[in-house]
Design a protein around this motif. Structure first.
Motif: not given
Ligand SMILES: CC(=O)SCCNC(=O)CCNC(=O)[C@H](O)C(C)(C)COP(=O)(O)OP(=O)(O)OC[C@H]1O[C@@H](n2cnc3c(N)ncnc32)[C@H](O)[C@@H]1OP(=O)(O)O
Ligand SMILES: O=C([O-])CC(=O)C(=O)O
Length: 377
Positions: A263, A265-266
């Protein structure tokens, strides 16, 4: 047989010292030359932070005035560089344009082959000054718009927005953009900076090192993630048939995790309890959500962040709030990583000069696991 340990991805390996920045996952902090990045973001212009990264100290009023004069006088695209950009297909990724522009700026620079600190400082300032024009013009040409010339009466952030959109941005937008540039400026031995240091360690030139660093930053596991965050938001929004944002974000996430997707941005290689820069960038995003009256984007941000924390206990990195903030400011999604380039030129070039001051060729070892020795027929 001797025991060997493979440090896959160089994870946890200390390869050199640096006095430019300190990333501390224990205290969740980031210092540039000793100053907390949050303090710099709250009180300084990006120009002052660039000066600090390069020189080790913040500029005096006179030093800043001189630095600013030099930077503002080098903002315009040369006709040659503009012609090269115009020759590139509008279908190529904007990071390809940045990479090509860095290379052209090297070929054009009269001191390209001079490795002295003085020449490298001059080259760093000229790249810092010119890259906003490259990024801004590239977005405009893709939209069928004309080049907007730089303005010497505007600071770096305000001028960048001016050249991109052809109108003066509101002060709160300029401030949020300035904050994003400061937060993106430097982060120790990340993949792109390490790439720049590897290239420099062969005694290659500064523009070659920056060109290589741009290539490393393009990947979605690094800088390309800010752009990927926006694609995630678009996918979730497209799949939403009603107003239950939390449910749609959670359902999208469950499918993505079941498909073993990362995922964007994580997560972070160094920070495991949250990225030190996220609270500051999230505060800027909140201001942009308010300024542009887009509470839906704020809700989606929180919904996906909460769902990810619940399921994986993995927290956002800087790209997560930066992506939607740039979207609200009006940048095309594909322009987000080039904005990271414009900011990180400062950190890359500071590291290039530091590498040269105490150089050792970077050349690690590998363990061979191919066929045993064999011979032709
Ligand atoms: C400004 C920046 O450049 S910040 C980084 C921007 N990049 C991204 O946002 C891309 C998404 N994130 C990631 O791919 C990773 O978190 C990285 C590449 C940033 C760091 O990765 P690493 O330190 O190598 O951690 P690694 O990938 O080994 O992850 C450890 C575990 O957490 C999981 N994980 C880490 N990040 C994520 C993520 N974003 N989504 C889903 N799972 C994740 C991994 O699947 C792995 O699980 P496992 O042990 O069950 O296999
Ligand atoms: O430090 C890293 O690995 C990636 C990162 O956050 C950055 O370069 O800003």
């Amino acid at each position: 047989m001797t025991e060997t340990t493979i440090h896959k991805g160089l994870a946890g390996v200390l390869v050199d010292t640096t006095s430019i920045s300190k990333v501390n996952p224990e205290t969740n902090s980031l210092l540039y030359r000793g100053y907390p990045v949050q303090e710099l973001a709250a009180r300084c212009s990006f120009e002052e932070v660039a000066y600090l990264l390069w020189n080790g100290e913040l500029p005096s009023a006179e030093e800043l005035a001189e630095f600013t004069r030099g930077e503002r006088s080098q903002r315009a695209l040369t006709p040659e560089l503009k012609a090269v950009i115009d020759a590139l297909p509008a279908t190529c990724h904007p990071m390809d344009v940045c990479r090509t522009a860095a290379s052209v700026l090297g070929a054009e620079h009269p001191k390209a082959e001079d490795p002295s600190r003085l020449a490298n400082m001059e080259k760093s300032v000229s790249l810092f000054a010119a890259m906003p024009a490259v990024v801004a013009y590239d977005q405009r040409r893709r939209r069928g718009e004309e080049l907007v010339e730089p303005r010497e009466d505007l600071g770096y952030a305000a001028n960048f927005l001016w050249m991109t959109f052809g109108e003066e941005a509101a002060p709160e937008v300029v401030e949020a953009f300035n904050v994003s540039m400061i937060l993106y400026a430097e982060h120790s031995f990340n993949a792109s900076t390490f790439t720049a240091r590897v290239i420099t360690s062969t005694l290659s030139d500064l523009h070659s090192a920056v060109t290589g660093a741009i290539g490393a930053l393009k990947g979605p596991l690094h800088g390309g993630a800010n752009e990927a965050v926006m694609h995630t938001f678009e996918e979730i929004t497209a799949s939403s048939q009603d107003d239950d944002v939390a449910a749609h974000a959670a359902a999208w996430l469950d499918t993505a995790l079941a498909d073993k997707k990362k995922i964007m941005g994580f997560g972070h290689r160094v920070y495991k309890n949250g990225d030190s820069r996220v609270p500051t960038m999230k505060a800027s995003l909140d201001k942009m959500v308010k300024h542009y009256d887009r509470p839906d984007l704020g809700e989606l941000y929180t919904a996906l962040e909460s769902a990810m924390a619940e399921r994986k206990n993995i927290l956002p990195n800087l790209d997560y709030p930066a992506g939607p903030a740039y979207h609200l400011m009006g940048f095309d999604t594909a322009t987000f990583t080039p904005l990271f380039v414009a900011a990180r030129i400062t950190g890359w070039t500071a590291h290039i000069m530091e590498q040269l001051e105490a150089n050792a060729l970077i050349r690690p070892l590998s363990e061979y696991n191919g066929p045993d020795e064999r011979h032709l027929g």
